[in-house]
Motif scaffolding. Structure first.
Motif, PDB file in Angstrom:
ATOM      1  N   LEU A   1      72.070  87.220 -33.475  1.00  0.00           N
ATOM      2  CA  LEU A   1      71.847  86.270 -32.389  1.00  0.00           C
ATOM      3  C   LEU A   1      72.833  85.105 -32.478  1.00  0.00           C
ATOM      4  O   LEU A   1      73.461  84.723 -31.478  1.00  0.00           O
ATOM      5  CB  LEU A   1      70.403  85.760 -32.434  1.00  0.00           C
ATOM      6  CG  LEU A   1      70.019  84.742 -31.366  1.00  0.00           C
ATOM      7  CD1 LEU A   1      69.960  85.421 -30.005  1.00  0.00           C
ATOM      8  CD2 LEU A   1      68.684  84.111 -31.700  1.00  0.00           C
ATOM      9  N   HIS A   2      73.004  84.549 -33.681  1.00  0.00           N
ATOM     10  CA  HIS A   2      73.941  83.433 -33.853  1.00  0.00           C
ATOM     11  C   HIS A   2      75.392  83.889 -33.678  1.00  0.00           C
ATOM     12  O   HIS A   2      76.216  83.143 -33.142  1.00  0.00           O
ATOM     13  CB  HIS A   2      73.750  82.782 -35.221  1.00  0.00           C
ATOM     14  CG  HIS A   2      72.438  82.064 -35.352  1.00  0.00           C
ATOM     15  ND1 HIS A   2      72.096  80.995 -34.555  1.00  0.00           N
ATOM     16  CD2 HIS A   2      71.380  82.271 -36.173  1.00  0.00           C
ATOM     17  CE1 HIS A   2      70.896  80.566 -34.884  1.00  0.00           C
ATOM     18  NE2 HIS A   2      70.421  81.327 -35.868  1.00  0.00           N
TER      19      HIS A   2
ATOM     20  N   PHE B   1      85.381  78.390 -24.864  1.00  0.00           N
ATOM     21  CA  PHE B   1      86.463  77.526 -25.343  1.00  0.00           C
ATOM     22  C   PHE B   1      87.821  78.064 -24.898  1.00  0.00           C
ATOM     23  O   PHE B   1      88.681  77.307 -24.437  1.00  0.00           O
ATOM     24  CB  PHE B   1      86.416  77.412 -26.870  1.00  0.00           C
ATOM     25  CG  PHE B   1      87.629  76.765 -27.453  1.00  0.00           C
ATOM     26  CD1 PHE B   1      87.815  75.396 -27.347  1.00  0.00           C
ATOM     27  CD2 PHE B   1      88.595  77.520 -28.095  1.00  0.00           C
ATOM     28  CE1 PHE B   1      88.933  74.791 -27.879  1.00  0.00           C
ATOM     29  CE2 PHE B   1      89.714  76.930 -28.625  1.00  0.00           C
ATOM     30  CZ  PHE B   1      89.888  75.557 -28.513  1.00  0.00           C
ATOM     31  N   LEU B   2      88.027  79.364 -25.043  1.00  0.00           N
ATOM     32  CA  LEU B   2      89.316  79.944 -24.661  1.00  0.00           C
ATOM     33  C   LEU B   2      89.551  79.838 -23.155  1.00  0.00           C
ATOM     34  O   LEU B   2      90.684  79.603 -22.716  1.00  0.00           O
ATOM     35  CB  LEU B   2      89.395  81.401 -25.121  1.00  0.00           C
ATOM     36  CG  LEU B   2      89.473  81.602 -26.638  1.00  0.00           C
ATOM     37  CD1 LEU B   2      89.435  83.084 -26.978  1.00  0.00           C
ATOM     38  CD2 LEU B   2      90.708  80.950 -27.215  1.00  0.00           C
ATOM     39  N   GLN B   3      88.496  79.999 -22.371  1.00  0.00           N
ATOM     40  CA  GLN B   3      88.654  79.847 -20.927  1.00  0.00           C
ATOM     41  C   GLN B   3      88.975  78.403 -20.554  1.00  0.00           C
ATOM     42  O   GLN B   3      89.810  78.149 -19.693  1.00  0.00           O
ATOM     43  CB  GLN B   3      87.388  80.313 -20.206  1.00  0.00           C
ATOM     44  CG  GLN B   3      87.234  81.812 -20.197  1.00  0.00           C
ATOM     45  CD  GLN B   3      85.908  82.256 -19.594  1.00  0.00           C
ATOM     46  OE1 GLN B   3      85.006  81.455 -19.391  1.00  0.00           O
ATOM     47  NE2 GLN B   3      85.787  83.549 -19.339  1.00  0.00           N
ATOM     48  N   ARG B   4      88.323  77.438 -21.229  1.00  0.00           N
ATOM     49  CA  ARG B   4      88.605  76.027 -20.946  1.00  0.00           C
ATOM     50  C   ARG B   4      89.987  75.622 -21.438  1.00  0.00           C
ATOM     51  O   ARG B   4      90.646  74.805 -20.812  1.00  0.00           O
ATOM     52  CB  ARG B   4      87.535  75.135 -21.596  1.00  0.00           C
ATOM     53  CG  ARG B   4      86.214  75.160 -20.885  1.00  0.00           C
ATOM     54  CD  ARG B   4      85.292  74.063 -21.398  1.00  0.00           C
ATOM     55  NE  ARG B   4      85.267  73.956 -22.838  1.00  0.00           N
ATOM     56  CZ  ARG B   4      84.325  74.457 -23.640  1.00  0.00           C
ATOM     57  NH1 ARG B   4      83.328  75.124 -23.099  1.00  0.00           N
ATOM     58  NH2 ARG B   4      84.375  74.297 -24.941  1.00  0.00           N
TER      59      ARG B   4
ATOM     60  N   VAL C   1      80.335  83.997 -30.322  1.00  0.00           N
ATOM     61  CA  VAL C   1      81.301  84.698 -29.470  1.00  0.00           C
ATOM     62  C   VAL C   1      81.294  84.120 -28.059  1.00  0.00           C
ATOM     63  O   VAL C   1      82.358  83.925 -27.450  1.00  0.00           O
ATOM     64  CB  VAL C   1      81.013  86.225 -29.469  1.00  0.00           C
ATOM     65  CG1 VAL C   1      81.822  86.943 -28.407  1.00  0.00           C
ATOM     66  CG2 VAL C   1      81.289  86.811 -30.844  1.00  0.00           C
ATOM     67  N   ASP C   2      80.119  83.811 -27.532  1.00  0.00           N
ATOM     68  CA  ASP C   2      80.036  83.201 -26.199  1.00  0.00           C
ATOM     69  C   ASP C   2      80.713  81.828 -26.177  1.00  0.00           C
ATOM     70  O   ASP C   2      81.445  81.500 -25.239  1.00  0.00           O
ATOM     71  CB  ASP C   2      78.582  83.068 -25.744  1.00  0.00           C
ATOM     72  CG  ASP C   2      77.967  84.404 -25.362  1.00  0.00           C
ATOM     73  OD1 ASP C   2      78.739  85.352 -25.106  1.00  0.00           O
ATOM     74  OD2 ASP C   2      76.718  84.491 -25.344  1.00  0.00           O
ATOM     75  N   ASP C   3      80.472  81.022 -27.225  1.00  0.00           N
ATOM     76  CA  ASP C   3      81.111  79.705 -27.302  1.00  0.00           C
ATOM     77  C   ASP C   3      82.623  79.830 -27.417  1.00  0.00           C
ATOM     78  O   ASP C   3      83.365  79.064 -26.802  1.00  0.00           O
ATOM     79  CB  ASP C   3      80.565  78.907 -28.497  1.00  0.00           C
ATOM     80  CG  ASP C   3      79.127  78.473 -28.288  1.00  0.00           C
ATOM     81  OD1 ASP C   3      78.652  78.521 -27.127  1.00  0.00           O
ATOM     82  OD2 ASP C   3      78.481  78.100 -29.284  1.00  0.00           O
TER      83      ASP C   3
END
Length: 138
Positions: A41-42, A53-56, A47-49
């Protein structure tokens, strides 16, 4: 009687031991399952974070790329046609040679040829590299 009691007690003791071991194994398995579920879960959240971050971070990099492209176009427009620095230096050198071809006889007769040759050599060794450096900066 002892022949029946000892095996029965041994059987019951083994049964209790096996049952206790099985219950401890079941409880341990539950804790391991919960721990692994939490770890996944963590990791999924990480991975979502990271994806966010990479998209931003792509936005500023894209903007920097656009700024560099526009700066290159502006610099090309500003410095277009500045090859005159090199061309003028080459024209001066060729005018030295043209002067010599016109006045070689007079230079030879007046013993001024060595001064002329040293001036030409000094121009070629000092002025032309500077003009090429200036041209490359422009």
């Amino acid at each position: 009687f002892a022949d029946k009691i000892v095996p029965i007690l041994l059987y019951l003791t083994s049964l209790v031991g096996i049952t206790a071991a099985a219950s401890f194994a079941f409880l341990g398995n539950e804790e391991v399952s919960v721990g692994l579920s939490n770890a996944f879960l963590h990791t999924d959240g990480l991975v979502d974070d990271l994806r966010s971050f990479l998209q931003r971070s792509r936005i500023p990099l894209s903007n920097i790329n656009s700024i560099i492209d526009y700066a290159a176009l502006d610099a090309k427009l500003i410095f277009d046609g500045t090859e005159y620095v090199t061309e003028d230096a080459l024209k001066i050198a060729s005018s030295f040679l043209g002067f010599y071809s016109l006045h070689s006889k007079g230079l030879n007769e007046s013993n001024a040829l060595t001064g002329f040759e040293s001036a030409l050599t000094e121009f070629e060794s000092k002025v032309q590299p500077i003009s090429l450096d200036v041209q490359s900066m422009l």
